[in-house]
Design an enzyme around this catalytic site. Structure first.
Site, PDB file in Angstrom:
ATOM      1  N   HIS A   1      -0.447  -0.063 -16.023  1.00 29.36           N
ATOM      2  CA  HIS A   1      -0.480   1.360 -15.696  1.00 29.36           C
ATOM      3  C   HIS A   1       0.891   1.900 -15.300  1.00 29.36           C
ATOM      4  O   HIS A   1       1.007   2.737 -14.418  1.00 29.36           O
ATOM      5  CB  HIS A   1      -1.513   1.635 -14.601  1.00 29.36           C
TER       6      HIS A   1
ATOM      7  N   ASP B   1      -5.701  -6.655 -22.667  1.00 28.49           N
ATOM      8  CA  ASP B   1      -6.243  -6.137 -21.413  1.00 28.49           C
ATOM      9  C   ASP B   1      -7.751  -6.279 -21.422  1.00 28.49           C
ATOM     10  O   ASP B   1      -8.377  -6.375 -22.479  1.00 28.49           O
ATOM     11  CB  ASP B   1      -5.857  -4.677 -21.201  1.00 28.49           C
ATOM     12  N   GLY B   2      -8.310  -6.298 -20.224  1.00 26.31           N
ATOM     13  CA  GLY B   2      -9.746  -6.346 -20.043  1.00 26.31           C
ATOM     14  C   GLY B   2     -10.173  -5.239 -19.106  1.00 26.31           C
ATOM     15  O   GLY B   2      -9.364  -4.729 -18.319  1.00 26.31           O
TER      16      GLY B   2
ATOM     17  N   ASP C   1      -1.209  -7.764 -18.273  1.00 26.14           N
ATOM     18  CA  ASP C   1      -1.014  -7.339 -16.893  1.00 26.14           C
ATOM     19  C   ASP C   1      -1.851  -8.176 -15.924  1.00 26.14           C
ATOM     20  O   ASP C   1      -1.863  -7.915 -14.731  1.00 26.14           O
ATOM     21  CB  ASP C   1      -1.287  -5.839 -16.721  1.00 26.14           C
TER      22      ASP C   1
ATOM     23  N   GLU D   1     -10.465 -10.233 -19.129  1.00 27.90           N
ATOM     24  CA  GLU D   1      -9.042 -10.545 -19.365  1.00 27.90           C
ATOM     25  C   GLU D   1      -8.895 -11.806 -20.216  1.00 27.90           C
ATOM     26  O   GLU D   1      -8.073 -11.857 -21.136  1.00 27.90           O
ATOM     27  CB  GLU D   1      -8.307 -10.716 -18.034  1.00 27.90           C
TER      28      GLU D   1
END
Length: 174
Positions: free
Chosen positions: A121, A7-8, A65, A43
């Site tokens: 999330h 993730d970023g 994601d 990302e």
């Protein structure tokens, strides 16, 4: 198979501090950040760092994601290469240096790299952990407390990706 979530984080897009992170499903992880960037750069950095931190023959699956990062690394890159690193409309590829670095890292890795998308999330504990680590790294970069790469915490031993900024204990993972 090695499975890693990436993730970023970007605190103000564009131009705010960014953080990247990967969380291996075996409990190891790493993160880092810089003072300015974009969410897309963060990302892509997470994907690149995950690939380079997991060399070898064993298959590597990256869960992210970010459909942008996944498509850059696994779909769009083929067409961009054929077109001399130009987009379908003839424009320049955004974040070209990172896309090319990811492409090289995948090509140089003996084992295959695959990607899968996960909804962010939504309670996936590894995605949530990568998100948390990326956010921490972005805030530390904003505050001048972190360099480009934090340490990698392994079950045993601790190994640094670059100059370690801090080591997270294994018991802080989940």
């Amino acid at each position: 198979m090695i499975t890693v979530s990436t993730d970023g984080s970007c605190l103000r897009n564009p131009g705010g501090a960014i953080g990247w992170a990967w969380a291996n499903h075996d409990g190891t992880h790493a993160s880092g950040g810089v003072a300015s960037g974009t969410n897309q750069i963060a990302e892509l950095m997470a994907v690149l760092e995950a690939i380079t931190a997991h060399p070898g023959d064993e298959p590597l699956r990256i869960e992210a994601d970010s459909q942008y990062a996944i498509k850059c690394a696994s779909e769009w890159v083929r067409g961009w290469k054929r077109k001399g690193w130009r987009t379908a409309s003839g424009g320049p590829v955004q974040n070209l240096a990172l896309v090319q670095a990811i492409d090289r890292a995948i090509a140089e890795r003996p084992g295959p790299v695959t990607f899968s998308w996960v909804r962010g999330h939504q309670g996936d504990r590894f995605n949530e952990r990568a998100d948390e680590l990326a956010g921490i790294a972005a805030r530390e970069a904003r505050d001048g407390r972190v360099g480009p790469a934090n340490a990698v915490t392994e079950v045993i031993p601790v190994v640094a990706v670059a100059a370690p900024a801090r080591v997270l204990a294994e018991d802080t993972l989940f």
